[in-house]
Every structure is written in C-alpha cells, then in structure tokens.
Design a protein around this motif. Structure first.
Motif, PDB file in Angstrom:
ATOM      1  N   TYR A   1      36.532  15.571 -70.339  1.00 50.90           N
ATOM      2  CA  TYR A   1      35.998  16.557 -71.284  1.00 50.90           C
ATOM      3  C   TYR A   1      36.866  17.815 -71.280  1.00 50.90           C
ATOM      4  O   TYR A   1      37.240  18.338 -72.335  1.00 50.90           O
ATOM      5  CB  TYR A   1      34.558  16.893 -70.900  1.00 50.90           C
TER       6      TYR A   1
ATOM      7  N   PHE B   1      38.860  19.260 -74.577  1.00 48.60           N
ATOM      8  CA  PHE B   1      38.347  20.451 -75.252  1.00 48.60           C
ATOM      9  C   PHE B   1      38.802  21.776 -74.639  1.00 48.60           C
ATOM     10  O   PHE B   1      38.524  22.840 -75.194  1.00 48.60           O
ATOM     11  CB  PHE B   1      36.817  20.416 -75.281  1.00 48.60           C
TER      12      PHE B   1
ATOM     13  N   ARG C   1      29.847  16.437 -76.841  1.00 49.01           N
ATOM     14  CA  ARG C   1      29.988  17.861 -77.194  1.00 49.01           C
ATOM     15  C   ARG C   1      28.999  18.255 -78.287  1.00 49.01           C
ATOM     16  O   ARG C   1      28.407  19.336 -78.236  1.00 49.01           O
ATOM     17  CB  ARG C   1      31.416  18.164 -77.636  1.00 49.01           C
ATOM     18  N   ARG C   2      28.809  17.387 -79.289  1.00 47.52           N
ATOM     19  CA  ARG C   2      27.819  17.696 -80.332  1.00 47.52           C
ATOM     20  C   ARG C   2      26.431  17.856 -79.717  1.00 47.52           C
ATOM     21  O   ARG C   2      25.665  18.746 -80.101  1.00 47.52           O
ATOM     22  CB  ARG C   2      27.809  16.600 -81.401  1.00 47.52           C
TER      23      ARG C   2
ATOM     24  N   ASN D   1      33.308  13.403 -78.097  1.00 47.57           N
ATOM     25  CA  ASN D   1      32.886  14.271 -79.198  1.00 47.57           C
ATOM     26  C   ASN D   1      31.381  14.210 -79.406  1.00 47.57           C
ATOM     27  O   ASN D   1      30.756  15.222 -79.738  1.00 47.57           O
ATOM     28  CB  ASN D   1      33.625  13.882 -80.484  1.00 47.57           C
ATOM     29  N   LYS D   2      30.791  13.036 -79.206  1.00 46.30           N
ATOM     30  CA  LYS D   2      29.329  12.934 -79.302  1.00 46.30           C
ATOM     31  C   LYS D   2      28.667  13.794 -78.228  1.00 46.30           C
ATOM     32  O   LYS D   2      27.690  14.512 -78.496  1.00 46.30           O
ATOM     33  CB  LYS D   2      28.869  11.485 -79.150  1.00 46.30           C
TER      34      LYS D   2
ATOM     35  N   SER E   1      34.760  25.219 -82.464  1.00 47.31           N
ATOM     36  CA  SER E   1      34.718  23.780 -82.203  1.00 47.31           C
ATOM     37  C   SER E   1      34.801  23.036 -83.524  1.00 47.31           C
ATOM     38  O   SER E   1      34.555  23.608 -84.596  1.00 47.31           O
ATOM     39  CB  SER E   1      33.423  23.397 -81.472  1.00 47.31           C
TER      40      SER E   1
ATOM     41  N   ASN F   1      32.781  20.908 -84.561  1.00 45.63           N
ATOM     42  CA  ASN F   1      31.442  20.797 -85.134  1.00 45.63           C
ATOM     43  C   ASN F   1      31.101  22.023 -85.976  1.00 45.63           C
ATOM     44  O   ASN F   1      30.514  21.905 -87.055  1.00 45.63           O
ATOM     45  CB  ASN F   1      30.419  20.605 -84.014  1.00 45.63           C
TER      46      ASN F   1
ATOM     47  N   ASN G   1      35.749  14.739 -85.490  1.00 48.71           N
ATOM     48  CA  ASN G   1      36.026  14.421 -84.091  1.00 48.71           C
ATOM     49  C   ASN G   1      37.366  15.029 -83.710  1.00 48.71           C
ATOM     50  O   ASN G   1      38.360  14.835 -84.425  1.00 48.71           O
ATOM     51  CB  ASN G   1      36.086  12.906 -83.854  1.00 48.71           C
ATOM     52  N   GLN G   2      37.412  15.761 -82.602  1.00 50.01           N
ATOM     53  CA  GLN G   2      38.677  16.303 -82.118  1.00 50.01           C
ATOM     54  C   GLN G   2      39.448  15.198 -81.419  1.00 50.01           C
ATOM     55  O   GLN G   2      38.923  14.503 -80.555  1.00 50.01           O
ATOM     56  CB  GLN G   2      38.431  17.467 -81.159  1.00 50.01           C
TER      57      GLN G   2
ATOM     58  N   VAL H   1      42.404  16.174 -86.038  1.00 47.95           N
ATOM     59  CA  VAL H   1      40.977  15.948 -86.247  1.00 47.95           C
ATOM     60  C   VAL H   1      40.758  14.705 -87.103  1.00 47.95           C
ATOM     61  O   VAL H   1      41.445  14.495 -88.110  1.00 47.95           O
ATOM     62  CB  VAL H   1      40.329  17.173 -86.936  1.00 47.95           C
TER      63      VAL H   1
END
Length: 316
Positions: free
Chosen positions: A291, A295, A261-262, A258-259, A11, A13, A27-28, A57
C-alpha cells in the motif's frame, strides 16, 4: 449562469468525483503520491474541463444522461483505449449509457468537453455529416484541437470577468461545439494485421477486467479471467503486457489495493485490518508495505487523513 470551479485532489478517488454528474471510477497504477487538478467551466448545456494527473491511472467513466463527451489528450497516444473500436491517436468519444475504459500515461493532461447530444447532432446536420456510431473518432491533428480548447480555458482563467458577457458565452459555446463537430471524420480504411491483433488483445484485457469487476476484485482469480476470455494463461499474460504494460496478476493486486483505499477514504471500515481482509489481503504487514509503495503513505495515514476530513464537516 456560468460556473467556474477548480478542484485539487489528493487521491484518484477524489479526482474521479471532480467531474460533476459523471459516473467514474479510477484506479492508481503507478507508484507514488497522487496529485490531480480539475478546472471546469460549466455553461449548463456544455462543460469544458481540463484534467491533470501526476500518476498513471486506469479510468472507467460514463457521461451524464443525455450528454456526449470528447476526451482530448495533449499528446497523441497519451491514452490507451481499451474499447475494441478505439485506435491510438484518436479522440475518445463517449456516449451516456456506455462505459469508457482507458489507461492514461503518467503525468497526463487532458481536455474534456461534455455537451448535450442534441447540440452535437445539430452541428453535424449543418455540416451535412452523420454522427459516428463507433466508440471513437479519427482526428487529423489531435494536438491542434487540444491547443485550441486548452487555450480557451487559459483565456477564461486569466480573464474570468469575460464570462459576465452573455454574448461572449454564446459565441464560446458555439465555437466549442463547432470545433468538436469538425473534428469528427469517418475513417473507412481497413485495419491492418497489426491493428487487428491489438484489437484482439484489447478485447481480452477488457473482458477479463470486466469479469473481475463483476465478481468483485477481492474474489476474482486469474482462472476466472482466463475462463471468461477462453484463452490460455500465456495469451492472457501477453495481452496484458502488450496493452497495459503489466501482468494480469499485477493488475489484480493493484485493483485490490485501490479498493482498500476507497474503503478507507469512505470510512467503510474503522480499522486497517478490516479493510485489508475485505480486499483479500491476509498478511497485514505485506499489505501495508504494498500500500505504501503504491500510494506513498501508509493505510493508517489514509484512514486518519480522511477520518479527519469527515470530522471537520459541519453538522446538518
């Protein structure tokens, strides 16, 4: 002691954490399953790394305290710099205490050199050159600089035993510092109208992104981004499309995904619903669809995958 490492990331991250001591957040942007690799040779006062990513990215990064870093793409224009004084076809020059903001192309291949600032100052003194105060450096041939340093990494990877030779390591560090110092040149030519126009657009994009981050992307709105830059919705739209190739609304949605996912990767939440709501997604079905499209996996799969990793860690 010289250290050699290779990190495979699942990922953005994990990729952001692959450079030791850096303060980074990625961020992707492009859709699909992410894959990244970081290969690094750490000479203590100088680090030479190669970063490869399969997705587009957005990067925000700061080098370690007391260090300066060079970001060298394999192909000119592979990185879109959002800093006002950066132009395309230049190598990114990053100082500790500053925030580097850029967007990579898809399938990026970048060499990063991180060295103590005094090493660069000393090399520039020998060349009787002043260190540039701007955020970037003009390089006559970006590809040639990349090939020299990337070739050095390939040599070390093929023959790691050469790092046991202290004399070779000293020569290598001196060579890298000299290559970076010689690449620096002051470009005093005035900007043409097109370049000035692009800098204005970059200023709008960066200021609005910074405002959204400061407020929290889950709470930020397009109205906030417009007020910060004091521009109309139409100008904000033009700026994002010109610089990033996406609309401000799309950027905000990607930032929120992205937030989420983190949060899932860090086990900040034990349920997908909580992570979605915390990132301002009130419709769980739409959140899951968006999502997965970004991803390449469902939020439940992310949660299970990284919870499993935590469970496998040995007890302290």
């Amino acid at each position: 002691m010289v250290k050699v490492s290779q990190t495979l990331s699942r990922s953005v991250n994990e990729q952001a954490r692959s450079l030791d001591q850096w303060d980074q957040r990625y961020n992707q942007i492009s859709s699909g399953e992410f894959s990244g690799t970081t290969e690094m040779v750490d000479f203590e006062d100088l680090m030479l790394a190669r970063e490869m990513m399969t997705s587009q990215v957005e990067q925000r990064a700061s080098p370690p305290e007391g260090f300066v870093a060079f970001s060298i793409p394999s192909v000119p224009n592979q990185i879109v710099h959002l800093d006002e004084k950066r132009e395309q076809n230049r190598v990114g020059l990053m100082w500790s205490g500053t925030r580097y903001h850029a967007m990579t192309e898809r399938a990026s291949h970048i060499v990063v050199v991180t060295m103590r600032q005094q090493m660069l100052f000393g090399a520039l003194d020998e060349l009787e050159m002043k260190c540039p105060k701007t955020g970037s450096i003009a390089v006559g041939n970006v590809s040639a600089l990349f090939e020299r340093l990337d070739g050095l990494l390939a040599l070390i990877k093929a023959k790691p035993e050469i790092l046991s030779d202290d004399a070779f390591c000293r020569r290598t560090v001196g060579y890298i510092v000299a290559q970076c110092a010689r690449a620096i040149s002051q470009d005093g030519s005035p900007l043409d109208s097109k370049s000035s126009w692009r800098i204005d657009r970059k200023r709008i994009v960066r200021a609005s992104c910074d405002a959204a981050d400061e407020a929290g992307v889950e709470r930020a709105t397009l109205a906030l981004m417009q007020r910060t830059c004091r521009v109309s919705p139409r100008i904000l739209q033009y700026a994002f499309q010109e610089v990033l190739g996406i609309s401000p609304l799309r950027w905000l949605k990607l930032a929120r995904l992205n937030k989420a996912r983190r949060d899932l990767e860090s086990n900040a939440f034990t349920s997908v619903t909580d992570a979605a709501l915390c990132s301002s997604f009130n419709h769980l079905g739409r959140f899951s669809t968006s999502y997965r499209m970004l991803f390449g996996e469902s939020p439940n799969q992310t949660l299970q995958k990284f919870q499993g990793c935590v469970a496998e860690l040995p007890a302290m």
